[in-house]
Write a protein that holds these residues in place. Structure first.
Motif, PDB file in Angstrom:
ATOM      1  N   ALA A   1       5.743   4.746 -10.716  1.00  0.00           N
ATOM      2  CA  ALA A   1       4.436   4.291 -10.255  1.00  0.00           C
ATOM      3  C   ALA A   1       4.437   2.774 -10.142  1.00  0.00           C
ATOM      4  CB  ALA A   1       3.343   4.737 -11.227  1.00  0.00           C
TER       5      ALA A   1
ATOM      6  N   GLU B   1      13.254   4.599  -1.799  1.00  0.00           N
ATOM      7  CA  GLU B   1      14.451   5.141  -1.158  1.00  0.00           C
ATOM      8  C   GLU B   1      14.667   4.503   0.214  1.00  0.00           C
ATOM      9  OE1 GLU B   1      14.875   9.438  -3.387  1.00  0.00           O
ATOM     10  OE2 GLU B   1      13.847   9.408  -1.444  1.00  0.00           O
TER      11      GLU B   1
ATOM     12  N   GLN C   1       1.173   4.268  -2.841  1.00  0.00           N
ATOM     13  CA  GLN C   1       0.857   5.650  -2.472  1.00  0.00           C
ATOM     14  C   GLN C   1       2.036   6.609  -2.620  1.00  0.00           C
ATOM     15  OE1 GLN C   1      -2.248   6.785  -1.716  1.00  0.00           O
ATOM     16  NE2 GLN C   1      -2.857   4.724  -2.287  1.00  0.00           N
ATOM     17  N   ASN C   2       3.236   6.139  -2.297  1.00  0.00           N
ATOM     18  CA  ASN C   2       4.405   7.028  -2.309  1.00  0.00           C
ATOM     19  C   ASN C   2       5.633   6.241  -2.779  1.00  0.00           C
ATOM     20  OD1 ASN C   2       6.138   9.126  -1.943  1.00  0.00           O
ATOM     21  ND2 ASN C   2       5.624   9.477   0.205  1.00  0.00           N
ATOM     22  N   PRO C   3       5.676   5.904  -4.079  1.00  0.00           N
ATOM     23  CA  PRO C   3       6.703   4.983  -4.570  1.00  0.00           C
ATOM     24  C   PRO C   3       8.147   5.459  -4.404  1.00  0.00           C
ATOM     25  CG  PRO C   3       5.491   5.944  -6.408  1.00  0.00           C
ATOM     26  CD  PRO C   3       4.796   6.354  -5.150  1.00  0.00           C
ATOM     27  N   VAL C   4       8.414   6.727  -4.604  1.00  0.00           N
ATOM     28  CA  VAL C   4       9.801   7.202  -4.507  1.00  0.00           C
ATOM     29  C   VAL C   4      10.304   7.091  -3.071  1.00  0.00           C
ATOM     30  CG1 VAL C   4      11.333   9.184  -4.771  1.00  0.00           C
ATOM     31  CG2 VAL C   4       9.658   8.667  -6.557  1.00  0.00           C
ATOM     32  N   ALA C   5       9.521   7.579  -2.118  1.00  0.00           N
ATOM     33  CA  ALA C   5       9.947   7.530  -0.712  1.00  0.00           C
ATOM     34  C   ALA C   5      10.108   6.088  -0.237  1.00  0.00           C
ATOM     35  CB  ALA C   5       8.952   8.271   0.169  1.00  0.00           C
ATOM     36  N   VAL C   6       9.201   5.213  -0.625  1.00  0.00           N
ATOM     37  CA  VAL C   6       9.277   3.815  -0.199  1.00  0.00           C
ATOM     38  C   VAL C   6      10.483   3.131  -0.833  1.00  0.00           C
ATOM     39  CG1 VAL C   6       8.104   1.574  -0.274  1.00  0.00           C
ATOM     40  CG2 VAL C   6       6.827   3.639   0.335  1.00  0.00           C
TER      41      VAL C   6
ATOM     42  N   ASN D   1       8.392   9.844 -13.868  1.00  0.00           N
ATOM     43  CA  ASN D   1       7.774   9.556 -12.584  1.00  0.00           C
ATOM     44  C   ASN D   1       7.898   8.065 -12.327  1.00  0.00           C
ATOM     45  OD1 ASN D   1       6.704  12.227 -12.093  1.00  0.00           O
ATOM     46  ND2 ASN D   1       5.243  11.788 -13.719  1.00  0.00           N
TER      47      ASN D   1
ATOM     48  N   SER E   1       0.826  -1.207   0.000  1.00  0.00           N
ATOM     49  CA  SER E   1       0.000   0.000   0.000  1.00  0.00           C
ATOM     50  C   SER E   1       0.862   1.259   0.000  1.00  0.00           C
ATOM     51  CB  SER E   1      -0.923  -0.013   1.214  1.00  0.00           C
ATOM     52  OG  SER E   1      -1.700   1.148   1.261  1.00  0.00           O
ATOM     53  N   SER E   2       1.902   1.259   0.823  1.00  0.00           N
ATOM     54  CA  SER E   2       2.810   2.410   0.879  1.00  0.00           C
ATOM     55  C   SER E   2       3.529   2.613  -0.446  1.00  0.00           C
ATOM     56  CB  SER E   2       3.836   2.217   1.995  1.00  0.00           C
ATOM     57  OG  SER E   2       3.203   2.151   3.244  1.00  0.00           O
ATOM     58  N   LEU E   3       3.942   1.511  -1.067  1.00  0.00           N
ATOM     59  CA  LEU E   3       4.642   1.562  -2.346  1.00  0.00           C
ATOM     60  C   LEU E   3       3.768   2.197  -3.426  1.00  0.00           C
ATOM     61  CD1 LEU E   3       7.291   0.600  -3.764  1.00  0.00           C
ATOM     62  CD2 LEU E   3       6.079  -1.529  -4.276  1.00  0.00           C
TER      63      LEU E   3
END
Length: 110
Positions: free
Chosen positions: A52, A36, A29-34, A50, A25-27
């Protein structure tokens, strides 16, 4: 693009997402931060690109991906792709995940 390195990273991410619904779910919603956090270092996306992740695990839905158009004029297969096509790999076929619209290594590996 360093396909081997990105390939291994993406295989690990997919396997973790299959087992960990919070990570998946986190991946999404916020793929770059996850990514990293997963790698423990910043990632460098190519300019104008981007990142996704799409959850296609719902077996009641048929998913169709519309990929970027391939330029077959300059297309060249690497050794791994040739092995897969020729049947030269032993055992189970690999999970083969390759972003096709990027010129460089996405995750900054060696």
């Amino acid at each position: 693009m360093n396909v081997q390195n990105d390939q291994e990273i993406l295989q690990s991410v997919v396997k973790k997402a299959w087992k960990d619904p919070v990570f998946k779910s986190s991946l999404i919603q916020n793929p770059v931060a996850v990514m990293e956090a997963f790698l423990g270092r910043p990632i460098q996306l190519p300019d104008g690109k981007n990142l996704a992740f799409v959850d296609q695990t719902d077996s009641s839905t048929i998913f169709v991906n519309i990929p970027a158009e391939i330029d077959t004029e300059d297309m060249e297969l690497d050794e791994d792709q040739l092995d897969i096509i020729s049947g030269g790999t032993a055992g189970d076929p690999p999970i083969y995940i390759k972003p096709i619209n990027s010129d460089g290594s996405i995750f900054g590996g060696n």
